[in-house]
Enzyme design. Structure first.
Site, short mmCIF file in Angstrom:
data_model
loop_
_atom_site.label_atom_id
_atom_site.label_comp_id
_atom_site.label_asym_id
_atom_site.label_seq_id
_atom_site.Cartn_x
_atom_site.Cartn_y
_atom_site.Cartn_z
N CYS A 1 -4.77 5.31 -7.48
CA CYS A 1 -3.78 4.78 -6.46
C CYS A 1 -4.24 3.70 -6.13
O CYS A 1 -5.72 3.45 -6.06
CB CYS A 1 -3.54 5.64 -5.69
N THR A 2 -3.51 2.50 -5.79
CA THR A 2 -3.89 1.61 -4.91
C THR A 2 -4.11 2.04 -3.55
O THR A 2 -3.18 2.09 -2.59
CB THR A 2 -3.18 0.37 -4.79
#
Ligand code: ZN
Length: 621
Positions: A506-507
């Site tokens: 995930c960012t």
């Protein structure tokens, strides 16, 4: 008065495109007719071509002026008596100078005071028909005349053959000979008793059921008294008959001046609405296509910036760009909104994924339902933009950007090649490319193509509490070219996504980082589009109308600081160096295939590997 909706449309368009905040008086022209049935008030109408000044019409033309104020306060506090006096005094000067004799339509002059509220699409306006008062005694009271078919035919013959200026005002004699006012003026010099044989006439738009001369009679009488010399009395015909009228509605009156021309000018003429002196308001929003209203309102907001703060702002240079957003996630969402707010009307999304449950809270183009539906992000984003503003042209393409170091398998090689070709087409057909994906290697191919095609490219990337927004692209052989996202790297990008744990995939960023990064990217884009050199603008502090165009903006949330950084293009860059770009131009897909399979191939091509080896030797020795 009657104002057509197209007139307001035309006014608002001119207000936006030409007048701006310039509220100087504009020339317009209106038309009027002899009404078809009694009881109709005098109607002067303004249509969409009122600004064209030469309406093609079988009606009578009235020259007018429009004073469009910038605020409702100016409209309300406008000195109306001063204005109408000055209009009357101008008209009197034109009568005295002979201008009116040459162009009698000036006797029907009118004026409009208006305020166009372009946000609500309402128009406040007030008509004035300046009428000069002169004093006359009645010799024969006004009365309807007997219908005279020969006179009516002669007048219509005159109307069809005379020009617009002379059409509504003329004179006739008992032989039903019709002449213009200038001809009558000449005649009075030789025939001292002209008033015995000639009747002055005008086409009267007023068709009241009482035999009362219409408002145009006042100015015509003023002209007569100034221009026609001495006369004992004057017959005046208010002509109101249609060619096929069964009975006559025309009114004849005979008058004589009750003294010399008044020293003190008296002018009246502000239009009354139901008997009271008050402006009219037209609410047109409900008549207009709301999309059209939205387009104009959006334009207006931007133009206000130019009118009030940045007179040299070239909105067209910003709004006309076709923008391609690679990545329709958090950055893509915010950047598309920013571009749209700047007037960009052509926004295309590319994304390969679908809306996930975690997306909507960070990515403002999506809703919970989109994640339930697992909607394709690129298509959903385009749809969302059009819901927000139907004037935008937005499409979405669900495709995967081929990534360096991610070798195709026999299963997906065909779809990867298709995606590659589609991506090349999309980049070719857009002006500005925004690289907003969340892995390094997915930015590599668009950087190569963007550099090869000389496009304007923006890269935006996020860390946990930091971000960078940079611009690059342009022709590879441009001196002083700025570096791309990969120019500082000594390794070509490799597969960074396989085997990542959840926290790496995930960012993981502070939510505000994407918003800051997006707004800086959009404003960098806007500033760059204002620079005369556009993509080739140096980052040495040379400014556009919106200020600096730095190369890179780096933001840090831990101490809330922002730096601008300059970095030239690197000759051995794995993405934008001349060797990589020319190899792609020469071999296209074959080159890409090699790069997808082996980043080392690209390192050899651009010289990165040799550079590293040299550096190692140097440090060993
Ligand atoms: Zn580079």
């Amino acid at each position: 008065s009657f104002v057509d909706a197209p007139f307001f449309h035309s006014l608002s368009k001119r207000k936006l495109d030409e007048f701006g905040l310039d509220s100087s008086v504009q020339k317009i022209s209106g038309t009027y007719r002899i009404p078809a049935h009694a009881g109709g008030a005098s109607i002067l109408s303004l249509s969409g071509d009122a600004f064209a000044l030469t309406p093609s019409t079988s009606a009578f033309v009235a020259p007018g002026v429009l004073y469009n104020t910038n605020t409702i306060e100016q409209f309300n506090s406008f000195n109306k008596s001063e204005w109408i006096n000055s209009l009357g005094s101008d008209l009197l000067s034109a009568i005295k100078s002979g201008e009116v004799t040459a162009n009698p339509s000036l006797l029907a002059s009118f004026a409009v005071l208006s305020f166009a509220d372009l946000k609500r699409y309402s128009f406040h306006y007030w008509f004035a028909f300046p009428a000069i008062h002169t004093k006359w005694d009645v010799v024969t009271p006004a009365s309807f005349i007997e219908r005279d078919p020969q006179l009516t035919a002669a007048i219509y013959q005159y109307l069809s053959s005379s020009d617009l200026e002379n059409r509504a005002f003329f004179a006739y004699n008992s032989a039903r000979q019709i002449i213009s006012l200038s001809r009558l003026t000449e005649l009075t010099k030789t025939d001292r008793n002209w008033w015995n044989t000639w009747t002055v006439a005008f086409c009267d738009p007023n068709l009241s059921s009482e035999p009362i001369p219409g408002y145009l009679a006042r100015n015509l009488l003023a002209w007569c008294q100034v221009t026609l010399g001495e006369f004992q009395h004057l017959s005046l015909l208010c002509f109101r008959d249609l060619p096929d009228s069964k009975t006559s509605s025309s009114v004849l009156i005979t008058l004589k001046p009750s003294g010399p021309f008044p020293q003190k000018l008296t002018v009246s003429g502000w239009e009354r609405v139901n008997g009271s002196l008050t402006p009219k308001v037209a609410h047109l929003a409900s008549l207009m296509d709301p999309r059209q209203v939205a387009e104009q309102s959006v334009d207006l907001n931007l133009k206000l910036m130019r009118w009030r703060l940045v007179p040299d702002l070239d909105l067209e240079a910003i709004g006309s760009n076709k923008c391609l957003l690679l990545g329709a996630g958090t950055l893509g969402s915010y950047i598309s909104r920013g571009l749209m707010a700047w007037g960009v009307r052509h926004i295309t999304f590319v994304d390969s994924s679908t809306v996930s449950m975690s997306n909507p809270v960070r990515q403002p183009l999506y809703t919970f339902q989109d994640s339930v539906d697992q909607a394709p992000k690129a298509l959903k984003a385009a749809e969302a933009l059009k819901t927000i503003f139907p004037g935008v042209i937005s499409t979405g393409h669900k495709l995967s950007i081929p990534m360096i170091g991610h070798p195709p398998s026999s299963f997906n090689i065909e779809s990867i090649q298709n995606d590659y070709e589609k991506l090349v087409d999309l980049i070719s057909s857009h002006d500005c490319i925004f690289l907003l994906t969340d892995s390094r290697e997915s930015r590599w191919l668009p950087t190569v193509i963007g550099a090869a095609l000389g496009k304007t490219v923006f890269t935006t990337a996020l860390g946990f509490d930091s971000y960078v927004a940079l611009r690059h692209g342009g022709k590879v052989d441009t001196p002083g070219r700025l570096g791309c996202y990969f120019c500082n790297d000594v390794y070509a990008p490799i597969d960074s996504t396989t085997d990542r744990t959840l926290d790496q995939m995930c960012t993981v960023t502070r939510p505000g980082a994407a918003i800051s990064a997006s707004s800086h990217t959009v404003e960098l884009f806007a500033a760059l589009m204002q620079h005369p050199l556009k993509v080739d603008a140096p980052s040495d502090g040379s400014t556009s109308t919106l200020g600096n165009c730095p190369h890179q903006i780096r933001g840090y949330l831990h101490n809330f600081s922002t730096l601008t950084v300059h970095g030239p293009a690197y000759d051995a860059c794995s993405a934008c160096s001349p060797s990589v770009v020319s190899e792609w131009k020469a071999s296209g897909w074959d080159f890409i295939m090699k790069a997808l399979e082996d980043p080392g191939y690209v390192e050899d091509l651009c010289g990165l590997r040799k550079l590293r080896q040299d550096a190692e030797q140097y440090s060993d020795s």
